[in-house]
Design a protein around this motif. Sequence first.
Motif: not given
Length: 278
Positions: A122-143
């Motif tokens: 958001h700070t640099v002007g982005w909006h994702h537009g479709d935030i939902q549980p299937m569009n959020i990735l938890v990486t192996p390192g917890g990112g």
Amino acid sequence: MDPLLVAALETLGIADAPRPLTSHHTHAWRAGGWRIKTAERPVDVASLHHEARALTILREQGLYPVGGAHGHVGDGVWTAVEWRPGMTLWRWCESARRAGPGLADRLPALARRAFAALARLHTVGWHHGDIQPMNILVTPGGGIEFIDHDLTHHPDLLPLPVPYRGGMDLTTAPEIARQLLDTGPGHHVRLTDVAEVYSLGASFRAAWTGSAPATDRAIGGRIGAADILEDIATGRHRPPLAAVRPWPDPDLEDLLEATMSLDPTDRAVVRPASPYRC
């Protein structure tokens, strides 16, 4: 096989047989280390071009370091994005629910990291537009990474090929739901930072509890899409979190309640001062 898919496989040098991304996808596959999409209808072609451009800018800004490629066959287009390791928030929380409250201390930290990642966009002007549980990735390192950028907004992108009418209904913010109810399909809904804060809170609530985050009703019988949007806009059928949570977690519950306030001016914006590790 789809000629566009064949062209993508040949260009990328992939010998593995592609498989549909999910049972619901007919124009999206995983093959080798890539996610491939194809489109032939002009509006779908424009959408793929939009996502490809968004990913290029995100990569240039160091916000989403993935490789990509695209090509044409006639009037159709294919795009490919490097497959990212990890699992969706929905699947991650399914595992957490099976494991029980032993993972409770990891969930608030994961959620706060997600809100911090959203704040950086958001700070640099982005909006994702479709935030939902299937569009959020938890990486192996917890990112945390946000994936699927076909509805992404940014000043350096051309407008979306069709009016923006929100993403997944069940994670739609109340004020966005009200706009959808009060306007026709040709009206472009304006997305805001605090609306996406709500959507991220709703995503974590849905994934953690395994239930719809804003209403205990579903479409069917006499209940239509407009009824669900009215539920979301008013909170009239939102079950208490204590009634649906898999176990008590005061930190996570406080965070979800604060970010899912019906009044956008009361919504918390989370910006942790230091990184968290799962």
